[in-house]
Enzyme design. Structure first.
Site, PDB file in Angstrom:
ATOM      1  N   TYR A   1       0.876  -1.169   0.000  1.00  0.00           N
ATOM      2  CA  TYR A   1       0.000   0.000   0.000  1.00  0.00           C
ATOM      3  C   TYR A   1       0.912   1.217   0.000  1.00  0.00           C
ATOM      4  O   TYR A   1       1.824   1.299   0.826  1.00  0.00           O
ATOM      5  CB  TYR A   1      -0.884   0.023   1.250  1.00  0.00           C
ATOM      6  CG  TYR A   1      -2.127  -0.805   1.100  1.00  0.00           C
ATOM      7  CD1 TYR A   1      -3.014  -0.559   0.061  1.00  0.00           C
ATOM      8  CD2 TYR A   1      -2.420  -1.835   1.988  1.00  0.00           C
ATOM      9  CE1 TYR A   1      -4.162  -1.314  -0.096  1.00  0.00           C
ATOM     10  CE2 TYR A   1      -3.572  -2.601   1.835  1.00  0.00           C
ATOM     11  CZ  TYR A   1      -4.430  -2.330   0.792  1.00  0.00           C
ATOM     12  OH  TYR A   1      -5.558  -3.076   0.637  1.00  0.00           O
TER      13      TYR A   1
ATOM     14  N   HIS B   1      -9.904  -7.652  -5.309  1.00  0.00           N
ATOM     15  CA  HIS B   1      -9.627  -7.490  -3.882  1.00  0.00           C
ATOM     16  C   HIS B   1     -10.577  -8.364  -3.046  1.00  0.00           C
ATOM     17  O   HIS B   1     -11.108  -7.951  -2.018  1.00  0.00           O
ATOM     18  CB  HIS B   1      -9.793  -6.009  -3.514  1.00  0.00           C
ATOM     19  CG  HIS B   1      -8.946  -5.533  -2.369  1.00  0.00           C
ATOM     20  ND1 HIS B   1      -7.986  -4.565  -2.509  1.00  0.00           N
ATOM     21  CD2 HIS B   1      -8.926  -5.860  -1.066  1.00  0.00           C
ATOM     22  CE1 HIS B   1      -7.428  -4.319  -1.332  1.00  0.00           C
ATOM     23  NE2 HIS B   1      -7.977  -5.104  -0.442  1.00  0.00           N
TER      24      HIS B   1
ATOM     25  N   ASP C   1      -6.130  -1.118  -6.594  1.00  0.00           N
ATOM     26  CA  ASP C   1      -7.597  -1.049  -6.626  1.00  0.00           C
ATOM     27  C   ASP C   1      -8.183  -0.514  -5.322  1.00  0.00           C
ATOM     28  O   ASP C   1      -9.364  -0.686  -5.059  1.00  0.00           O
ATOM     29  CB  ASP C   1      -8.199  -2.433  -6.943  1.00  0.00           C
ATOM     30  CG  ASP C   1      -7.829  -3.483  -5.908  1.00  0.00           C
ATOM     31  OD1 ASP C   1      -7.224  -3.125  -4.873  1.00  0.00           O
ATOM     32  OD2 ASP C   1      -8.148  -4.657  -6.134  1.00  0.00           O
TER      33      ASP C   1
HETATM   34  O1  173 Z   1      -9.141  -5.742   2.184  1.00  0.00           O
HETATM   35  C1  173 Z   1      -8.705  -5.239   3.197  1.00  0.00           C
HETATM   36  O2  173 Z   1      -9.267  -5.359   4.289  1.00  0.00           O
HETATM   37  C2  173 Z   1      -7.495  -4.466   3.089  1.00  0.00           C
HETATM   38  O3  173 Z   1      -6.868  -4.536   2.094  1.00  0.00           O
HETATM   39  C3  173 Z   1      -7.070  -3.591   4.169  1.00  0.00           C
HETATM   40  C4  173 Z   1      -6.662  -2.318   3.853  1.00  0.00           C
HETATM   41  C5  173 Z   1      -6.307  -1.468   4.857  1.00  0.00           C
HETATM   42  C6  173 Z   1      -6.342  -1.874   6.174  1.00  0.00           C
HETATM   43  C7  173 Z   1      -6.723  -3.153   6.491  1.00  0.00           C
HETATM   44  C8  173 Z   1      -7.083  -4.010   5.476  1.00  0.00           C
END
Ligand code: 173
Length: 518
Positions: free
Chosen positions: A255, A375, A283
Site C-alpha cells: 500500500y 480485492h 484497486d
Molecule cells: O481488504 C482489506 O481489508 C485491506 O486490504 C485492508 C486495507 C487497509 C487496512 C486493512 C485491510
C-alpha cells in the site's frame, strides 16, 4: 537502562489530560535485555498527545488509560507500531514487576463457547477441502474477526460472483494420454513453486491466530509455496522475514503511503531482505464499505491501528480496515510507476487490474505483470471477476508481444478454492493464481498445520491437482491449453449457475439494521 515505573504511578495517569498505557512486548525486549532469562517486557508509553491522532479514535485508548492495553493492541498492530510512531521521549520506561499484580483475565461465556468449539473441531484428516476450513473458521473465530475477514463491499455481489464465475467455465478434457505421472510445479516470477498457486496478502492475521502471518511463512517454507507479505500484516515485516528459511522466496504487497519516503524505505528494506517481487495494490485508493465489518463497530470497542505514518482522520464507525488505512495515497497514478522503477530492482506487479486498457498501460509502463483481482470482492461491488477479465486481457496482450510472454505475467485471484479453479485460470492464460482467504481460514482454524493441510489438499498425491490433471489429460502445466475449457458461458451473468452449496452454507446473507430491543 530504561526507568522502572510503579504500577501505582501508571494508574494515576488514567485520563485525557495524562494518559499512560502499558504494552507488553516480546520482540522489542531483545534489544533491551540481550540475554536476560525472560525476554518479555512491559513498556510504558505516554500517549496523551497521540489520543486524537489515533486512527481508531481516542475512546479505545482511554479504555486502557493507566492500564495494560496489550490484549487490545496486539492482534491489530505490528509489534513495532508504537515504537515507530510515538516520539521517543514518550517511551517513558518499563513496569516495575514488583509493583503490579497480574490480573487473570476473566473468561467470558463467549470465550467458553468458542473454546468448546475449538476442542470439538473436526480432526484435520477429516478436512477435505478449503471450504471446510472456512466453515470451521467461521465457528471458532471471534465474531469480529469473522466479520472483518469474511466481509465484502456493499451487497457482496462480487465476492459471490468470484466463485460463480469459475462454475460457468466447463472442462473439455482429453483422454488416453498416459497420465501415470503428472507434474504441476512451476516458476512464478523466477521463483520455483511446487504449485501454480501463491499465498495472497490478507491483513491482520493475528485476529485469526496468535502467530498471525508466520503460520503462512512456515507452512510455505515446508511445502515450496510463495507467500506475499501484506503491508498491513499483524506481524512486522522483519518478524515474517526472520521466520522464513534462507532463500525462501517471498513477495511483498504494497500500500503506497502519502509520504513516499516511508514507502521508499519500506520497499528498499524488503528488497535488501531478499523479497523478489513487489505487488502494488492499485484497486484501493479508498477502502470499500464492508458492512459486516462496520456493523461490528470494531473501532468503538475493539481498536484501531497506526501502522504507518501519514494517517488522516477517520470516522469511528468505519470498521477496522478503514480505521487503519488512511495513510494510503489516493493520488497514486501511472506517473508514479517510473519512480517505483527508480527505487527498486524487484519485479513490479500491479495488483487489482480489471481491464485490457489498464493491462496494456501496465505492460507499456514496463511492469513485469498484473494481478486480475477485485480485492476479494472488498472494493468496487459488481466488478467482474478476475477470471472473466482474463479472457479479454490475454487477447489484448497477445497483440502487444509474444504469448506466453516470459517478461510479463498475468495472475488471477478471487474465489479460488479448488485445484479445478486454478486449472481453469491456467488454461485461459494465467501464470498462477493467488489464494488469500482460503489460507487465512486454514490458519485461523488450525494454525500452521492447517495451512500445510490446505497446501496438501491442493497438491499432494491423489488430491486435487493430481486428480484433476489426470482427468483433464494434462501431464504438466504447459499441456493445459485454452481448448481444455469452454468459457462461452462466462459472460452470461445471469441464468443457470449451479448453486454453490458448500460456500453458501458458510456465508450467511447480509443482515439488515436491527431494531432496538428496548
Ligand atoms: O481488504 C482489506 O481489508 C485491506 O486490504 C485492508 C486495507 C487497509 C487496512 C486493512 C485491510
Amino acid at each position: 537502562m530504561p526507568s522502572l515505573i510503579t504500577g501505582q504511578e501508571i494508574a494515576e495517569h488514567a485520563n485525557r489530560d495524562s494518559c499512560w498505557i502499558i504494552v507488553h512486548s516480546e520482540s522489542l525486549a531483545f534489544s533491551v535485555i540481550a540475554d536476560g532469562p525472560d525476554p518479555s517486557i512491559d513498556k510504558v508509553y505516554d500517549v496523551t498527545d497521540f489520543l486524537d491522532e489515533h486512527p481508531g479514535g481516542s475512546k479505545i485508548i482511554l479504555k486502557y488509560a493507566g492500564k495494560d492495553a496489550t490484549e487490545a493492541y496486539e492482534p491489530i498492530h505490528p509489534p513495532d507500531a508504537i515504537e515507530n510512531n510515538l516520539p521517543i521521549e514518550k517511551h517513558i520506561g518499563t513496569v516495575d514487576p514488583n509493583t503490579v499484580v497480574k490480573v487473570v483475565k476473566e473468561v467470558t461465556e463467549e470465550d467458553k463457547r468458542r473454546q468448546a468449539l475449538m476442542d470439538a473441531r473436526p480432526p484435520l484428516d477429516e478436512i477435505l477441502n478449503l471450504h471446510d476450513f472456512e466453515a470451521v473458521a467461521k465457528a471458532v473465530l471471534p465474531a469480529k474477526a469473522w466479520a472483518y475477514y469474511s466481509s465484502a463491499s456493499d451487497d457482496e455481489i462480487t465476492i459471490r460472483e468470484n466463485r460463480a464465475a469459475f462454475q460457468r467455465i466447463w472442462f473439455r478434457p482429453r483422454v488416453l494420454r498416459d497420465v501415470s505421472s503428472v507434474d504441476w510445479s512451476t516458476t512464478i516470477l523466477g521463483c520455483k513453486s511446487s504449485l501454480p498457486v501463491y499465498i495472497s496478502a490478507t491483513a491482520l492475521g493475528k485476529l485469526g491466530h496468535p502467530d498471525g502471518e508466520i503460520n503462512l511463512t512456515r507452512a510455505a517454507a515446508k511445502h515450496g509455496v510463495i507467500q506475499m507479505i501484506p503491508t498491513l500484516a499483524s506481524c512486522s515485516f522483519d518478524e515474517i522475514a526472520d521466520a522464513a528459511q534462507p532463500g525462501q522466496p517471498l513477495f511483498l504487497q504494497l500500500y503506497v503511503n502519502r509520504d513516499r519516503e516511508i514507502t521508499k524505505k519500506y520497499v528498499q528494506h524488503a528488497e535488501k531482505r531478499g523479497v523478489k517481487a513487489l505487488f502494488i495494490t492499485v484497486d484501493a485508493p479508498q477502502l470499500g464499505r464492508r458492512e459486516k465489518d462496520m456493523r461490528m463497530k470494531f473501532v468503538d470497542d475493539g481498536a484501531g491501528a497506526k501502522v504507518q505514518e501519514g494517517q488522516q482522520d477517520v470516522k469511528k464507525d468505519q470498521g477496522v480496515a478503514r480505521a487503519i488505512s488512511s495513510f494510503i495515497d489516493p493520488s497514486l497514478s501511472w506517473k508514479d510507476i517510473p519512480w517505483f522503477r527508480s527505487i527498486t530492482n524487484m519485479h513490479i506487479i500491479l495488483k487489482g487490474v480489471a481491464t485490457p486498457e489498464d493491462a496494456i498501460l501496465a505492460y507499456e509502463a514496463g511492469c513485469q505483470g498484473i494481478v486480475l483481482s477485485n480485492h476479494g470482492g472488498r472494493q468496487l461491488d459488481t466488478s467482474r471477476s478476475g477470471v472473466e477479465n482474463l479472457i479479454d486481457i490475454v487477447a489484448a496482450l497477445k497483440t502487444k508481444g509474444p504469448w506466453p510472454n516470459p517478461n510479463f505475467s498475468v495472475f488471477v485471484d478471487g474465489g479460488v478454492r479448488r485445484a479445478s479453479d486454478v486449472l481453469k485460470a491456467i488454461a485461459l492464460g494465467a501464470s498462477a493464481v493467488g489464494i488469500g482467504r482460503g489460507f487465512l481460514y486454514a490458519f485461523s482454524s488450525y494454525g500452521q498445520e492447517g495451512v500445510e493441510k490446505a497446501i496438501q489438499i491442493l497438491r499432494a498425491l491423489k488430491d486435487e491437482f493430481e486428480m484433476n490433471m489426470r482427468l483433464l489429460g494434462a501431464r504438466n502445466l504447459s499441456e493445459i491449453v485454452p481448448e481444455m475449457v469452454d468459457a462461452s458461458a462466462l459472460r452470461a451473468h445471469a441464468g443457470l449457475t449451479p448453486p454453490d452449496n458448500l460456500y453458501n452454507a458458510t456465508y450467511q446473507p447480509l443482515s439488515l439494521a436491527s431494531f432496538k430491543t428496548k
